[in-house]
Design a protein around this motif. Sequence first.
Motif, PDB file in Angstrom:
ATOM      1  N   GLY A 102     -13.733  13.536   9.304  1.00 42.84           N
ATOM      2  CA  GLY A 102     -14.448  14.281  10.328  1.00 42.84           C
ATOM      3  C   GLY A 102     -13.557  15.299  11.004  1.00 42.84           C
ATOM      4  O   GLY A 102     -12.496  15.652  10.544  1.00 42.84           O
ATOM      5  N   ALA A 103     -13.960  15.769  12.178  1.00 41.70           N
ATOM      6  CA  ALA A 103     -13.234  16.824  12.865  1.00 41.70           C
ATOM      7  C   ALA A 103     -11.966  16.297  13.504  1.00 41.70           C
ATOM      8  O   ALA A 103     -11.994  15.326  14.259  1.00 41.70           O
ATOM      9  CB  ALA A 103     -14.134  17.433  13.934  1.00 41.70           C
ATOM     10  N   PRO A 104     -10.820  16.907  13.259  1.00 39.83           N
ATOM     11  CA  PRO A 104      -9.569  16.397  13.801  1.00 39.83           C
ATOM     12  C   PRO A 104      -9.497  16.493  15.309  1.00 39.83           C
ATOM     13  O   PRO A 104      -8.895  15.645  15.958  1.00 39.83           O
ATOM     14  CB  PRO A 104      -8.518  17.272  13.116  1.00 39.83           C
ATOM     15  N   ALA A 149       5.188  14.240   9.477  1.00 35.78           N
ATOM     16  CA  ALA A 149       4.668  15.563   9.808  1.00 35.78           C
ATOM     17  C   ALA A 149       3.185  15.424  10.120  1.00 35.78           C
ATOM     18  O   ALA A 149       2.572  14.393   9.828  1.00 35.78           O
ATOM     19  CB  ALA A 149       4.889  16.540   8.647  1.00 35.78           C
ATOM     20  N   LYS A 150       2.631  16.454  10.684  1.00 32.78           N
ATOM     21  CA  LYS A 150       1.230  16.355  11.078  1.00 32.78           C
ATOM     22  C   LYS A 150       0.315  16.116   9.886  1.00 32.78           C
ATOM     23  O   LYS A 150      -0.762  15.556  10.031  1.00 32.78           O
ATOM     24  CB  LYS A 150       0.811  17.626  11.806  1.00 32.78           C
ATOM     25  N   GLN A 151       0.726  16.563   8.733  1.00 28.06           N
ATOM     26  CA  GLN A 151      -0.122  16.419   7.555  1.00 28.06           C
ATOM     27  C   GLN A 151       0.396  15.380   6.567  1.00 28.06           C
ATOM     28  O   GLN A 151      -0.267  15.117   5.568  1.00 28.06           O
ATOM     29  CB  GLN A 151      -0.251  17.771   6.839  1.00 28.06           C
ATOM     30  N   TRP A 152       1.563  14.810   6.852  1.00 25.03           N
ATOM     31  CA  TRP A 152       2.191  13.907   5.888  1.00 25.03           C
ATOM     32  C   TRP A 152       2.436  12.533   6.506  1.00 25.03           C
ATOM     33  O   TRP A 152       2.787  12.427   7.675  1.00 25.03           O
ATOM     34  CB  TRP A 152       3.535  14.472   5.420  1.00 25.03           C
ATOM     35  N   GLU A 153       2.265  11.513   5.673  1.00 21.68           N
ATOM     36  CA  GLU A 153       2.573  10.147   6.119  1.00 21.68           C
ATOM     37  C   GLU A 153       3.076   9.353   4.920  1.00 21.68           C
ATOM     38  O   GLU A 153       2.540   9.446   3.819  1.00 21.68           O
ATOM     39  CB  GLU A 153       1.331   9.481   6.702  1.00 21.68           C
ATOM     40  N   ALA A 154       4.108   8.571   5.150  1.00 22.09           N
ATOM     41  CA  ALA A 154       4.679   7.736   4.097  1.00 22.09           C
ATOM     42  C   ALA A 154       4.608   6.269   4.503  1.00 22.09           C
ATOM     43  O   ALA A 154       4.733   5.938   5.681  1.00 22.09           O
ATOM     44  CB  ALA A 154       6.126   8.135   3.818  1.00 22.09           C
ATOM     45  N   GLN A 155       4.408   5.419   3.522  1.00 20.01           N
ATOM     46  CA  GLN A 155       4.440   3.968   3.721  1.00 20.01           C
ATOM     47  C   GLN A 155       5.493   3.403   2.771  1.00 20.01           C
ATOM     48  O   GLN A 155       5.393   3.565   1.548  1.00 20.01           O
ATOM     49  CB  GLN A 155       3.081   3.332   3.419  1.00 20.01           C
ATOM     50  N   LEU A 156       6.490   2.762   3.334  1.00 18.25           N
ATOM     51  CA  LEU A 156       7.549   2.144   2.553  1.00 18.25           C
ATOM     52  C   LEU A 156       7.481   0.645   2.770  1.00 18.25           C
ATOM     53  O   LEU A 156       7.471   0.180   3.917  1.00 18.25           O
ATOM     54  CB  LEU A 156       8.919   2.679   2.988  1.00 18.25           C
ATOM     55  N   SER A 157       7.419  -0.122   1.695  1.00 20.31           N
ATOM     56  CA  SER A 157       7.319  -1.570   1.838  1.00 20.31           C
ATOM     57  C   SER A 157       8.086  -2.250   0.717  1.00 20.31           C
ATOM     58  O   SER A 157       8.302  -1.685  -0.352  1.00 20.31           O
ATOM     59  CB  SER A 157       5.853  -2.022   1.830  1.00 20.31           C
ATOM     60  N   ALA A 158       8.502  -3.469   0.991  1.00 15.52           N
ATOM     61  CA  ALA A 158       9.225  -4.254   0.000  1.00 15.52           C
ATOM     62  C   ALA A 158       9.100  -5.730   0.360  1.00 15.52           C
ATOM     63  O   ALA A 158       8.948  -6.095   1.531  1.00 15.52           O
ATOM     64  CB  ALA A 158      10.693  -3.854  -0.062  1.00 15.52           C
ATOM     65  N   ARG A 159       9.176  -6.562  -0.668  1.00 14.58           N
ATOM     66  CA  ARG A 159       9.061  -8.012  -0.476  1.00 14.58           C
ATOM     67  C   ARG A 159      10.000  -8.697  -1.463  1.00 14.58           C
ATOM     68  O   ARG A 159      10.179  -8.240  -2.604  1.00 14.58           O
ATOM     69  CB  ARG A 159       7.615  -8.466  -0.704  1.00 14.58           C
ATOM     70  N   TYR A 160      10.572  -9.799  -0.999  1.00 16.08           N
ATOM     71  CA  TYR A 160      11.392 -10.625  -1.881  1.00 16.08           C
ATOM     72  C   TYR A 160      10.836 -12.047  -1.851  1.00 16.08           C
ATOM     73  O   TYR A 160      10.640 -12.632  -0.784  1.00 16.08           O
ATOM     74  CB  TYR A 160      12.855 -10.643  -1.448  1.00 16.08           C
ATOM     75  N   ASP A 161      10.553 -12.575  -3.043  1.00 19.08           N
ATOM     76  CA  ASP A 161      10.036 -13.943  -3.192  1.00 19.08           C
ATOM     77  C   ASP A 161      11.032 -14.783  -3.976  1.00 19.08           C
ATOM     78  O   ASP A 161      11.660 -14.291  -4.922  1.00 19.08           O
ATOM     79  CB  ASP A 161       8.701 -13.941  -3.947  1.00 19.08           C
ATOM     80  N   HIS A 162      11.136 -16.040  -3.603  1.00 20.34           N
ATOM     81  CA  HIS A 162      11.941 -16.972  -4.391  1.00 20.34           C
ATOM     82  C   HIS A 162      11.095 -18.192  -4.725  1.00 20.34           C
ATOM     83  O   HIS A 162      10.548 -18.853  -3.829  1.00 20.34           O
ATOM     84  CB  HIS A 162      13.196 -17.418  -3.642  1.00 20.34           C
ATOM     85  N   TYR A 163      10.970 -18.460  -6.042  1.00 17.28           N
ATOM     86  CA  TYR A 163      10.202 -19.593  -6.540  1.00 17.28           C
ATOM     87  C   TYR A 163      11.148 -20.660  -7.081  1.00 17.28           C
ATOM     88  O   TYR A 163      12.007 -20.363  -7.902  1.00 17.28           O
ATOM     89  CB  TYR A 163       9.252 -19.153  -7.660  1.00 17.28           C
ATOM     90  N   ARG A 175      -2.592  15.611   4.034  1.00 15.79           N
ATOM     91  CA  ARG A 175      -3.886  16.088   4.501  1.00 15.79           C
ATOM     92  C   ARG A 175      -3.842  17.615   4.607  1.00 15.79           C
ATOM     93  O   ARG A 175      -3.482  18.171   5.655  1.00 15.79           O
ATOM     94  CB  ARG A 175      -4.193  15.464   5.847  1.00 15.79           C
ATOM     95  N   PRO A 176      -4.199  18.336   3.549  1.00 10.40           N
ATOM     96  CA  PRO A 176      -4.148  19.805   3.623  1.00 10.40           C
ATOM     97  C   PRO A 176      -5.241  20.401   4.501  1.00 10.40           C
ATOM     98  O   PRO A 176      -5.100  21.530   4.969  1.00 10.40           O
ATOM     99  CB  PRO A 176      -4.320  20.237   2.167  1.00 10.40           C
ATOM    100  N   SER A 177      -6.344  19.658   4.713  1.00 14.25           N
ATOM    101  CA  SER A 177      -7.424  20.143   5.570  1.00 14.25           C
ATOM    102  C   SER A 177      -8.167  18.952   6.127  1.00 14.25           C
ATOM    103  O   SER A 177      -7.952  17.813   5.722  1.00 14.25           O
ATOM    104  CB  SER A 177      -8.381  21.048   4.776  1.00 14.25           C
ATOM    105  N   SER A 178      -9.067  19.234   7.040  1.00 11.94           N
ATOM    106  CA  SER A 178      -9.839  18.150   7.641  1.00 11.94           C
ATOM    107  C   SER A 178     -10.812  17.516   6.664  1.00 11.94           C
ATOM    108  O   SER A 178     -11.338  16.441   6.932  1.00 11.94           O
ATOM    109  CB  SER A 178     -10.610  18.679   8.853  1.00 11.94           C
TER     110      SER A 178
END
Length: 909
Positions: free
Chosen positions: A28-30, A569-583, A599-602
């Motif tokens: 929708g409208a920003p 940035a107003k148009q950019w977003e990053a998600q960084l994630s990591a997990r360590y499991d021990h079985y 997001r280049p446009s609305s």
Amino acid sequence: MNTNLKAGARAVRGVLLAGAWTLTGTLGAPAMAQQIAAELPRVEVTGSAIRRVQSETALPVEIISRAEIEKTGVTTAAEILGRVSANVNGLTDGASINVGGDQRGFNSANLRGIGTSSTLVLLNGRRMANFASPGDDSGVDLNNIPAAALERVEVLLDGASALYGTDAIGGVINFITRKDYQGLELNVYGGKTDEGGAGKRTASISVGKGELERDGYNVFAVADFQRTNALNTSQRSFIPGLQVEQRLGHLLSGYTSPANIRLTSNQRDHLQELGFTINGQPITNRLINLSVPDCAPPANVYLPAGTGGVDACTYNYMGDTELYPKSEKASLLSRAVVKLGGGHQAYAEVALSRAKTWYTGSAARVTGYLDYSQVPQLAGTGLDALDDDFPGELELRMRLNEAGQRTSELTSEGIRFVVGMNGTLGGWDYDTAFNHSVNTVKDKDTHGYVLYNELLEGIADGRINPFGPSSAEGRALIDSIQVNDVVRRARGTLDAFDFKLSRALSALAGGDLALAIGGEARREQNRFTPSELLLSDNINNDAAPEGGRATRDSRNVAALYGEVLVPFAKQWEAQLSARYDHYQQVGGAASPKIGLTYRPSSALLLRASAGRGFRAPTMNELHRPTVYSSTATLPDPVYCTTVENNYSDCADNWDTRRYSNENLKPERSRQFSMGAVFAAGRRVSGSLDYWNIKRTNLISEIGDDIILGNLAKYGDLVYRDEDGLIDYIELRKENRGAQLARGLDLAVTVRGVETALGRFGGRLNGTYVLSSKIQNAPGDAFVSNLNRFVTDGVVQRWRHTVSFDWDQGPFSSSLQNTWSSGYEDQNTAINIDDGSVVAQNRVKSYSLWDMSGAYQVNPALKLRVGVQNLFDETPPYSNQAYYFLSGYDPSYTDPRGRRFYASANYSFR
């Protein structure tokens, strides 16, 4: 763990304000979004550990609302997922129609068709105990999901090992129940099929009290009860139209009543020398029946091109077997939340479920033995003078009709308790809980299974007549040796403690830098307890596991994970994630992931993600008891060379033994996706996403058909007796080969189109698979199952669900279509009489239309009527020889035909 969708764009907030929860989201409208951002609640949607107000992320999520579920008339979790285009080859009641079948009663999900064990199923963001019965697949039994309590279903269509750990390679399905219900709601539902059978009745009651913000507490409970009747082949007119006898006679059974006699080669040759005839013709095969051509129809038929051949009878089980089982399901979910003050609250959940399913198959198959002198037509032929291991002994392949049909009762029960706290502490949002989840399975032989040794004695001494009605003494013997015993008990337990912390750290150009950290410690336990009777290996058609014994296995799992949300940035977003499991026993694994949105446009959001994942071997794969089974009808190339490739002699249903492997290592995966979310005004939105998955170190068995087709490489897996005949084929879990899958997901939503005739809307969800193939061992060529049935199933090129909605005042209606593309059939089944291979076939596409209409009588009462499978579409014909049912593929089709239903909902608040 219940988590949030990753933020996509401020523009989405405008649509959230309007209350539009959609599959793809609407941009929708920003400016409006910025104005109301502070007023919007932070929502929790599968795919992220950070709470936020935005609804679009780097990871695609399909959301199925309660209202959408009601429109389709489905009442179970398995039926809901059957309409998800990305869900392929999940386990269903129809596909598990098989006497002695592995893991009967298990209903599962299978995203991308890469395996039930690679699809993680959650309830309110937390794990449940897997289906307890040991077998080839591991996952949550959908029968344990309290469908009546669902608020929505969120399907994460991307690998999520970086957040959830193992099992999430194919994706995550999160069933989310109501959280703050108040009042009373009653639902009743009744359905019947056009031709009879498979009728359904359901009833549910929901009760809730207390408004959390006003009263400081809320407690509610939902109870649901369902009953579905069985469906037999005799109740469906499309079964004769499949022409199974004419097309697939070689897939039918050589165990008949009256009994077929399986001669040794010496016995056949000797009778030929004597000029012995059947039906006036000299015998040509080793399988004979003295009643030819009568064969006691209708189930037992004379079918020269069938399994029995020209000298014997063939049993057509498709003339008298079950297509859909009788079942009863009951579930209860209760949740209580109490505000503790200071921004903290405590909560508790209780989920109880029981699914009982009755499987009814054909009468027992018996391999019996009789002295030839007891058969008048053969007496005096001198068979006792031959150089055989047991001179004069005849092997019988008989159908024990006098014992009745084989019937089993499968009960799957789920128990789940969750106790936890959440709130805000020192600027951190936190959520922590203890989860105790149990699944128990009881598999009971109730009728038609008999004690084998006692049965053989009755055949040998003449009390039981293999060729006609038995004497009163014989029938009494059969009644006395009927088995009524819980032959297998299994129990799986999961105890887990988890925590999650998240907070905003600082302001960046596009929003707040946010961090989440969490961890989990859990203990998994499995018990398998075969009965003493089963371990005696004395139940006809129900073999004891090799080295029969009860098993009890357990392991500890520990994990830590973190996630950072960076709107740099107003148009950019990053998600960084990591997990360590021990079985325990298996070792550790790290799973990183990165996601990015632009997001280049609305009206447009671009997104991409890449990560690595893993799947730890399940305890079944590591430790389960050996399972006895058999192949489809396949030729033994070694034996065939000795009989001039006469498949009537050298093709058979060979015995198999399926082994676990305690030395298995984890599978590894890498996946990436990229796509776009777009809007065309406020009414139309959509998304298109490309996905790509590669699994290596694949935990798998080599298909029995592949083993026999390449004995030069896999001959050491075929064990032979002293005569060189196949004793059994070894199917052992190993880390081998790889799997590749890639494709496109398309979603389009149209909403709120106002016209003079009412308000219209629509929705499309489709999956187009570009590639799906598997490598059996390193160095082997990849084998594609895309639009081609291979070994145990097919991945269709295109699957979709499309719906059209209309409402005006108190009236509303919905029309929905689910569609699967056609594909190349299995086309490998062998006719063991003439050595031919089944005629080539291409399975037609499968399209089902559903329609429903509703009337809101008053604010409290809503009535709905509907038709499922509006045009009475029947399952398309298939050559497949993997499933017990022949003539069609029961893994994705529905034999119930057109069904009518009506429901009433009364809600008082």
